[in-house]
Design a protein around this motif. Structure first.
Motif, mmCIF file in Angstrom:
data_model
loop_
_atom_site.group_PDB
_atom_site.id
_atom_site.type_symbol
_atom_site.label_atom_id
_atom_site.label_comp_id
_atom_site.label_asym_id
_atom_site.label_seq_id
_atom_site.Cartn_x
_atom_site.Cartn_y
_atom_site.Cartn_z
ATOM 1 N N LEU A 27 0.835 -1.205 0.000
ATOM 2 C CA LEU A 27 0.000 0.000 0.000
ATOM 3 C C LEU A 27 0.869 1.254 0.000
ATOM 4 N N PHE A 54 2.133 1.864 -3.470
ATOM 5 C CA PHE A 54 1.056 2.354 -4.338
ATOM 6 C C PHE A 54 0.780 3.834 -4.098
ATOM 7 N N SER A 90 1.436 7.226 -6.664
ATOM 8 C CA SER A 90 0.231 7.835 -7.225
ATOM 9 C C SER A 90 0.485 9.298 -7.554
ATOM 10 N N LEU A 127 -9.860 5.607 -6.111
ATOM 11 C CA LEU A 127 -8.545 5.091 -6.494
ATOM 12 C C LEU A 127 -8.053 4.059 -5.482
ATOM 13 N N ARG A 162 -10.217 0.758 -5.752
ATOM 14 C CA ARG A 162 -9.863 -0.080 -6.897
ATOM 15 C C ARG A 162 -8.556 -0.826 -6.660
ATOM 16 N N HIS A 163 -7.590 -0.153 -6.039
ATOM 17 C CA HIS A 163 -6.310 -0.813 -5.772
ATOM 18 C C HIS A 163 -6.487 -2.001 -4.830
ATOM 19 N N GLU A 197 -8.149 -4.903 -6.660
ATOM 20 C CA GLU A 197 -7.280 -5.587 -7.606
ATOM 21 C C GLU A 197 -6.253 -6.463 -6.892
ATOM 22 N N LYS A 198 -5.719 -5.962 -5.772
ATOM 23 C CA LYS A 198 -4.691 -6.708 -5.044
ATOM 24 C C LYS A 198 -5.272 -7.708 -4.057
#
Length: 745
Positions: free
Chosen positions: A221, A224, A228, A316, A319-320, A323-324
């Motif tokens: 995290l 990510f 960003s 945002l 969604r991350h 997906e993970k």
């Protein structure tokens, strides 16, 4: 889910009591999205805490009551759980359900009881009756079994955790055991909260993931967010600290001590500097046993950490995590964080840093939307006689002036009702006695001789230094007429000095008082014993350090009650300072939880929560017009607040140590600040409050733009030799009185 009561520090003020508070039903939200992220509103106006009155007759109910609510709704987005078929276990399930309903009724949680009964399709008479298992019909038993199955199904297990966006929506999901009946005193594993231990609080940290993966989850995290876009990075970086704390506590609670130590050492240096004191406390919690009874841990666990994030940044993040498949972090976001989503451009790093730093994050926007009557009450009309020198004066033609009473300009200013003022009878104010009227007349006379201050006319400062204060000076106050000064000391004494030629005297003995003519004009002088006259009086009675001293001309305590009639509960740590609003309808409190709260004296509600300080608050002051509030803290910053809009509107930087005292001049043109850095600083208050951005967008989103250089507002800095400034006071003529205890190097 279980609504866990916060451990709170209380400030008591005695006033008239009101009706009982209402219990807000829990609402299911879209995970950590808008609508509170599935949080439960624990206090009136969403003030992040219970606000209650004490237990006087007809009062508001005293201290916060424990509350238990059962969520019978499947997690948002999850597949519906099929109802269990009626079998031999259905009567047992129905009996358990009836026990839950009876508990809710005994706890006076009628709304939760009715919601649960409607979901189970049970009649009210069935709850009041004996509830024998054999009396249930097929439909009722099936509904009860289905409901309990749905409650049990909301438990995320390690084998099949909820995917992101479908987790439980409450602050603590009802995690019933999949096998066997619930333990006594519990619904699933939600403990009855009036038990003396904190197992109910800590149970939310049951291990849900592989402890060796926590560092990888957090690092992923972190990578990510750091990669960003700049506009999202500042907002999403707010997640680092609360996630770090909760992940560390989960490891400690589940006795993964080595993994917890490694996790702390690897990531604690990435946190913001203003959380270092909290991290030092956190580092001492290395075993499960340490967590029980630790106030910092309980405060962090029982109050959701509030983050204010734009909708684009939140989507945002969501969604991350989807997906993970990072279920561990998403569960923490849903269960322990309150993400306050707003529409519009993301906030900048500077705007975020100005508002964060408190023990529980930022204030919810809903907490500052209540209407506040910040205007001043209409002053009573009092005729002011002319002074002797005015009566003997002559006009330009050499003729004596006419002797007529005049009205003070202050009174004439308040002749019209302020549209922002509360109704005159909103709270019961005492009638003015003759002595009060005389004092007001003296005040008005002094006002006519007041010096008009400004950048070109700064006030003189008279400093009172307490020498040889080996008792430990802990508090100072000056009377409004500047005739007396009192000091509170660590040796439990209060010492009062006269700063005028008039000495302090004691009242005569009863035998001597009986000989005095009570009808004489100077009876107040005759009752005083001249033999006891001195400049200093020492008051004994306390059994510990005196941390507050105040001269009060009003009636603050109701003598017909021995308990406080108002209890303002909501702070998560010690309350260090209090100040009444000029119109007496509100009281502000500053706390070690790094928040400032404004309370309505009428009903005890919290109507404003101000966050932004990075240390405990130690000083408060209202502007004379009642519209603004200035606060000082251990971070050396002075913050300015617009009470009506609930916004920070200014930041004054310059002090290098705790700001212990703040005062506006009598006309509100200058703000004086005193600090432990041995300085008094004067600020241009008029310039600080002009051209404020208080449009609807700023109010709704908190996009404040503070001046980058507050030195433009600094009018002067005055240093003492080695005396911290603990108190400031403007006289009625705008002379500054300062006080502190000499501290030898």
């Amino acid at each position: 889910m279980a609504a866990l009561a916060e451990e709170q520090t209380e400030v008591a003020v005695k006033l008239e009591s009101e009706g009982p508070p209402t219990l807000l039903p829990p609402q299911a939200g879209d995970g950590a999205g808008e609508g509170g992220g599935g949080t439960t509103n624990n206090g009136p106006n969403g003030c992040g805490g219970n606000v209650a009155a004490s237990s006087s007759a007809g009062g508001d109910g005293g201290t916060p009551k424990p509350s238990v609510a059962v969520s019978a709704v499947a997690p948002a987005g999850a597949a519906p759980v099929p109802a269990a078929a009626p079998d031999a276990g259905a009567p047992h399930d129905r009996q358990t359900l009836l026990a839950v309903l009876q508990f809710l009724r005994q706890s006076n949680l009628r709304e939760a009881e009715e919601a649960l009964r409607r979901e189970a399709r049970l009649l009210e008479e069935a709850v009041a009756g004996s509830g024998a298992p054999g009396e249930a019909d097929g439909a009722g038993g099936e509904a009860a079994s289905a409901l309990l199955s749905r409650v049990t199904a909301s438990v995320p297990g390690p084998a099949a955790p909820d995917p992101p966006g479908t987790g439980p929506s409450g602050p603590a999901a009802v995690s019933g055991s999949a096998t066997g009946p619930a333990a006594p005193g519990k619904v699933g594993s939600v403990a009855v909260e009036d038990q003396p231990d904190v197992s109910a609080v800590l149970s939310a940290y049951n291990q849900q993931g592989d402890p060796t993966m926590y560092e990888e989850y957090y690092s992923g995290l972190k990578h990510f967010i750091e990669c960003s876009l700049d506009c999202h990075r500042a907002e999403l970086s707010q997640l680092f600290y609360p996630l770090f704390v909760h992940m560390y506590l989960e490891l400690v609670y589940n006795q993964h001590e080595n993994e917890a130590k490694s996790f702390f050492e690897k990531f604690h240096g990435d946190q913001e500097c203003y959380y270092q004191d909290d991290l030092r406390v956190l580092s001492s919690l290395t075993k499960k046993e340490h967590m029980k009874g630790n106030e910092t841990m309980l405060d962090f666990r029982t109050s959701k950490f509030v983050l204010r994030i734009s909708r684009d940044s939140y989507q945002l993040l969501k969604r991350h995590l989807q997906e993970k498949q990072n279920n561990q972090i998403w569960n923490i976001v849903q269960e322990h964080l309150y993400i306050d989503i707003f529409d519009g451009m993301p906030r900048s790093k500077q705007q975020i840093d100005a508002m964060v730093g408190s023990l529980a994050g930022e204030a919810k926007r809903e907490a500052n939307k209540s209407k506040v009557f910040f205007g001043l009450l209409k002053e009573p009309e009092i005729e002011v006689p002319l002074d002797d020198e005015d009566e003997e004066g002559e006009n330009e033609e050499g003729k004596p002036k006419k002797k007529k009473p005049r009205k003070d300009s202050i009174g004439s200013k308040s002749k019209k009702q302020d549209p922002n003022a509360p109704p005159q009878n909103r709270i019961p104010l005492p009638e003015l006695k003759d002595s009060d009227k005389l004092d007001k007349i003296m005040n008005m006379k002094e006002t006519t001789k007041r010096v008009r201050l400004g950048p070109d006319c700064l006030p003189s400062i008279c400093f009172y230094t307490f020498l040889n204060a080996y008792q430990g000076l802990t508090a100072v106050d000056v009377t409004d007429d500047s005739s007396l000064i009192a000091g509170g000391f660590a040796d439990s004494t209060v010492r009062v000095w006269s700063v005028t030629p008039k000495k302090l005297r004691s009242v005569k003995q009863a035998a001597d008082l009986s000989l005095i003519d009570k009808e004489s004009d100077d009876v107040l002088e005759r009752i005083m014993d001249e033999k006891t006259a001195s400049e200093l009086k020492i008051l004994y009675g306390h059994s510990g350090p005196v941390y507050g001293a105040s001269f009060s001309p009003d009636r603050l305590w109701a003598t017909d009650h021995y308990q406080p009639l108002r209890i303002f509960a909501g702070h998560l740590a010690d309350v260090n300072c209090t100040r009444f609003h000029p119109n007496s309808n509100y009281v502000a409190t500053g706390s070690a939880d790094r928040t400032v709260r404004l309370w309505d004296v009428l009903n005890g509600n919290c109507v404003r929560i101000f966050t932004g300080h990075k240390g405990p608050i130690h000083s408060l002051t209202f502007s004379p017009n009642g519209r603004f509030l200035a606060t000082g803290a251990t971070d050396g910053r002075v913050l300015l607040w617009d009470i009506g809009h609930g916004l920070m509107v200014g930041e004054l930087k310059g002090h290098t140590d705790t700001v212990c005292s703040l005062r506006f001049s009598r006309d509100g043109e200058i703000l004086a600040s005193g600090s432990m850095d041995n300085t008094v600083r004067l600020w241009d208050a008029v310039k600080a409050f002009e051209d404020l951005e208080t449009d609807d967008f700023t109010t709704a989103t908190g996009h404040i733009n503070l001046p980058e250089n507050s030195q433009e507002l600094l009018l002067g800095t005055y240093m003492t030799k080695s005396t911290p400034v603990v108190h400031l006071h403007f006289t009625r003529r705008n002379l500054v009185l300062a006080a502190g205890a000499y501290s030898p190097q």
